[in-house]
Design a protein around this motif. Structure first.
Motif, mmCIF file in Angstrom:
data_model
loop_
_atom_site.group_PDB
_atom_site.id
_atom_site.type_symbol
_atom_site.label_atom_id
_atom_site.label_comp_id
_atom_site.label_asym_id
_atom_site.label_seq_id
_atom_site.Cartn_x
_atom_site.Cartn_y
_atom_site.Cartn_z
ATOM 1 N N VAL A 37 2.490 -12.922 -27.132
ATOM 2 C CA VAL A 37 3.059 -11.875 -26.289
ATOM 3 C C VAL A 37 4.378 -12.337 -25.677
ATOM 4 C CG1 VAL A 37 2.731 -10.534 -24.174
ATOM 5 C CG2 VAL A 37 0.843 -10.790 -25.792
ATOM 6 N N ALA A 38 4.417 -13.577 -25.202
ATOM 7 C CA ALA A 38 5.642 -14.102 -24.596
ATOM 8 C C ALA A 38 6.787 -14.126 -25.609
ATOM 9 C CB ALA A 38 5.391 -15.508 -24.053
ATOM 10 N N ILE A 39 6.489 -14.520 -26.846
ATOM 11 C CA ILE A 39 7.521 -14.551 -27.887
ATOM 12 C C ILE A 39 8.010 -13.135 -28.196
ATOM 13 C CG2 ILE A 39 7.940 -15.037 -30.328
ATOM 14 C CD1 ILE A 39 6.007 -17.433 -30.002
ATOM 15 N N ALA A 40 7.071 -12.188 -28.306
ATOM 16 C CA ALA A 40 7.453 -10.805 -28.605
ATOM 17 C C ALA A 40 8.346 -10.230 -27.509
ATOM 18 C CB ALA A 40 6.204 -9.947 -28.774
ATOM 19 N N MET A 41 8.017 -10.518 -26.250
ATOM 20 C CA MET A 41 8.826 -10.010 -25.139
ATOM 21 C C MET A 41 10.214 -10.657 -25.150
ATOM 22 S SD MET A 41 5.894 -9.843 -22.153
ATOM 23 C CE MET A 41 6.767 -8.763 -21.003
ATOM 24 N N THR A 42 10.275 -11.916 -25.554
ATOM 25 C CA THR A 42 11.565 -12.601 -25.638
ATOM 26 C C THR A 42 12.421 -12.021 -26.762
ATOM 27 O OG1 THR A 42 10.550 -14.641 -24.805
ATOM 28 C CG2 THR A 42 12.690 -14.836 -25.908
ATOM 29 N N LEU A 43 11.786 -11.693 -27.890
ATOM 30 C CA LEU A 43 12.525 -11.141 -29.026
ATOM 31 C C LEU A 43 13.205 -9.821 -28.676
ATOM 32 C CD1 LEU A 43 10.040 -11.840 -31.980
ATOM 33 C CD2 LEU A 43 12.231 -12.966 -31.534
ATOM 34 N N LEU A 44 12.656 -9.097 -27.716
ATOM 35 C CA LEU A 44 13.241 -7.812 -27.334
ATOM 36 C C LEU A 44 14.681 -7.960 -26.850
ATOM 37 C CD1 LEU A 44 10.267 -6.190 -25.363
ATOM 38 C CD2 LEU A 44 11.105 -5.503 -27.615
ATOM 39 N N ILE A 45 14.991 -9.108 -26.250
ATOM 40 C CA ILE A 45 16.312 -9.276 -25.640
ATOM 41 C C ILE A 45 17.378 -9.701 -26.641
ATOM 42 C CG2 ILE A 45 16.160 -11.727 -25.041
ATOM 43 C CD1 ILE A 45 17.439 -8.884 -22.757
ATOM 44 N N LEU A 46 16.972 -10.205 -27.810
ATOM 45 C CA LEU A 46 17.940 -10.771 -28.755
ATOM 46 C C LEU A 46 19.004 -9.767 -29.206
ATOM 47 C CD1 LEU A 46 15.721 -13.144 -30.934
ATOM 48 C CD2 LEU A 46 17.120 -13.669 -28.925
ATOM 49 N N PRO A 47 18.630 -8.503 -29.558
ATOM 50 C CA PRO A 47 19.687 -7.555 -29.942
ATOM 51 C C PRO A 47 20.706 -7.316 -28.826
ATOM 52 C CG PRO A 47 17.554 -6.745 -30.649
ATOM 53 C CD PRO A 47 17.286 -7.916 -29.753
ATOM 54 N N LEU A 48 20.244 -7.355 -27.585
ATOM 55 C CA LEU A 48 21.169 -7.177 -26.465
ATOM 56 C C LEU A 48 22.112 -8.363 -26.337
ATOM 57 C CD1 LEU A 48 18.974 -5.535 -23.687
ATOM 58 C CD2 LEU A 48 21.134 -4.657 -24.604
ATOM 59 N N GLU B 54 23.219 -10.136 -28.782
ATOM 60 C CA GLU B 54 24.226 -9.943 -29.834
ATOM 61 C C GLU B 54 25.240 -8.871 -29.425
ATOM 62 O OE1 GLU B 54 22.174 -9.036 -33.412
ATOM 63 O OE2 GLU B 54 21.148 -10.978 -33.531
ATOM 64 N N SER B 55 24.743 -7.830 -28.750
ATOM 65 C CA SER B 55 25.641 -6.763 -28.305
ATOM 66 C C SER B 55 26.629 -7.262 -27.261
ATOM 67 C CB SER B 55 24.827 -5.596 -27.738
ATOM 68 O OG SER B 55 24.030 -5.007 -28.743
ATOM 69 N N VAL B 56 26.184 -8.170 -26.412
ATOM 70 C CA VAL B 56 27.083 -8.749 -25.410
ATOM 71 C C VAL B 56 28.212 -9.519 -26.104
ATOM 72 C CG1 VAL B 56 27.266 -10.463 -23.575
ATOM 73 C CG2 VAL B 56 25.368 -8.855 -23.568
ATOM 74 N N SER B 57 27.863 -10.273 -27.132
ATOM 75 C CA SER B 57 28.877 -11.025 -27.875
ATOM 76 C C SER B 57 29.873 -10.079 -28.538
ATOM 77 C CB SER B 57 28.205 -11.905 -28.935
ATOM 78 O OG SER B 57 27.356 -12.865 -28.336
ATOM 79 N N GLU B 58 29.360 -8.995 -29.123
ATOM 80 C CA GLU B 58 30.252 -8.017 -29.754
ATOM 81 C C GLU B 58 31.145 -7.338 -28.719
ATOM 82 O OE1 GLU B 58 27.651 -5.374 -31.775
ATOM 83 O OE2 GLU B 58 27.003 -6.860 -33.274
ATOM 84 N N ALA B 59 30.567 -7.039 -27.553
ATOM 85 C CA ALA B 59 31.352 -6.400 -26.492
ATOM 86 C C ALA B 59 32.454 -7.322 -26.003
ATOM 87 C CB ALA B 59 30.433 -6.014 -25.333
ATOM 88 N N ALA B 60 32.142 -8.602 -25.922
ATOM 89 C CA ALA B 60 33.163 -9.568 -25.498
ATOM 90 C C ALA B 60 34.296 -9.629 -26.523
ATOM 91 C CB ALA B 60 32.529 -10.948 -25.315
ATOM 92 N N VAL C 261 10.960 -4.681 -33.559
ATOM 93 C CA VAL C 261 11.730 -4.109 -34.674
ATOM 94 C C VAL C 261 12.047 -2.630 -34.428
ATOM 95 C CG1 VAL C 261 11.763 -3.639 -37.153
ATOM 96 C CG2 VAL C 261 10.810 -5.797 -36.302
ATOM 97 N N PRO C 262 11.040 -1.760 -34.197
ATOM 98 C CA PRO C 262 11.389 -0.367 -33.902
ATOM 99 C C PRO C 262 12.147 -0.212 -32.590
ATOM 100 C CG PRO C 262 9.023 -0.716 -33.647
ATOM 101 C CD PRO C 262 9.567 -1.926 -34.320
ATOM 102 N N THR C 263 11.950 -1.162 -31.665
ATOM 103 C CA THR C 263 12.736 -1.121 -30.428
ATOM 104 C C THR C 263 14.219 -1.285 -30.735
ATOM 105 O OG1 THR C 263 10.912 -2.047 -29.139
ATOM 106 C CG2 THR C 263 13.104 -2.209 -28.178
ATOM 107 N N ALA C 264 14.548 -2.230 -31.615
ATOM 108 C CA ALA C 264 15.946 -2.432 -32.022
ATOM 109 C C ALA C 264 16.479 -1.214 -32.760
ATOM 110 C CB ALA C 264 16.054 -3.679 -32.896
ATOM 111 N N MET C 265 15.607 -0.551 -33.537
ATOM 112 C CA MET C 265 16.033 0.662 -34.246
ATOM 113 C C MET C 265 16.462 1.745 -33.256
ATOM 114 S SD MET C 265 13.150 1.079 -37.219
ATOM 115 C CE MET C 265 12.929 -0.136 -38.528
ATOM 116 N N ILE C 266 15.664 1.911 -32.200
ATOM 117 C CA ILE C 266 15.978 2.942 -31.205
ATOM 118 C C ILE C 266 17.326 2.664 -30.563
ATOM 119 C CG2 ILE C 266 15.305 3.921 -28.978
ATOM 120 C CD1 ILE C 266 12.410 3.436 -29.736
#
Length: 219
Positions: A21-32, A34-40, A104-109
């Protein structure tokens, strides 16, 4: 080997679930991240970042809360379980699979255009999580020797899961047929208390019809 032999202590089982569960919750933040890096790289301001990635932020928050809620429910469900059999272990493996898949579907949304299939994948995953939780309660009801949880508590868990599954199905229908704000249909989960009470009354009436004065039996 019989099921009677294939029993496991719960310490490693619960620790493993917590880690997954801890790993899954951590994975949720990874796309964000990456988005911060792209925004920078695009020299976006902080305000522009929050505006352009509002959907991604909302999907992250929603899934984080849902996984946390599922974990808390799992903790209550297995808190008093003293032994884990092979079938119960596989039920939990299926439960963990839905939790690990949810990022995965969270990143899709957050990153793709909304469509009906996306809603089916996301809310369908939530339904499967709830179904595996329900399967766990039903198994514990049939094997009360594995837990010190009172039968009435397990039956209440069954009813609560049935209510959640019904509401998730309603939310899925809304998400599929009401675009582009279909995910707002998940707000029907706020009615879980009402639906649970209705199911308890229905169960009570049926039990009363079968055996006057007896407690409702589920599973």
């Amino acid at each position: 080997m019989t099921e009677q032999v294939l029993r496991f202590r719960t310490e490693r089982f619960k620790a493993f679930v917590d880690a997954v569960v801890a790993i899954a919750m951590t994975l949720l933040i990874l796309p964000l991240m990456e988005s911060v890096s792209e925004a920078a790289g695009d020299r976006l301001t902080t305000a522009e970042f929050f505006t352009e990635h509002s959907g991604q932020l909302l999907s992250f928050g929603l899934s984080f809360v849902l996984i946390a809620t599922f974990w808390m429910g799992h903790h209550r469900q297995y808190r008093d379980v003293e032994r884990v059999t092979g079938p119960l272990l596989w039920i939990n493996v299926a439960w963990m699979a839905t939790i690990v898949w949810l990022p995965v579907p969270t990143a899709m949304i957050g990153q793709m255009d909304t469509d009906a299939l996306q809603a089916v994948v996301y809310i369908g995953t939530l339904i499967l999580t709830q179904v595996t939780t329900l399967a766990g309660w039903l198994y514990l009801l049939r094997h009360p020797e594995l837990t010190t949880t009172p039968a009435e508590v397990a039956r209440a868990g069954v009813i609560g899961d049935l209510a959640a599954i019904i509401l998730f199905l309603i939310a899925l229908a809304i998400a599929v047929f009401v675009q582009p704000y279909g995910y707002a249909g998940l707000l029907v989960l706020l009615l879980s208390g009402v639906v649970t009470k209705v199911l308890r009354r229905i169960g009570g009436h049926r039990a009363g019809g079968d055996s006057p004065g007896s407690a409702p039996r589920v599973g």
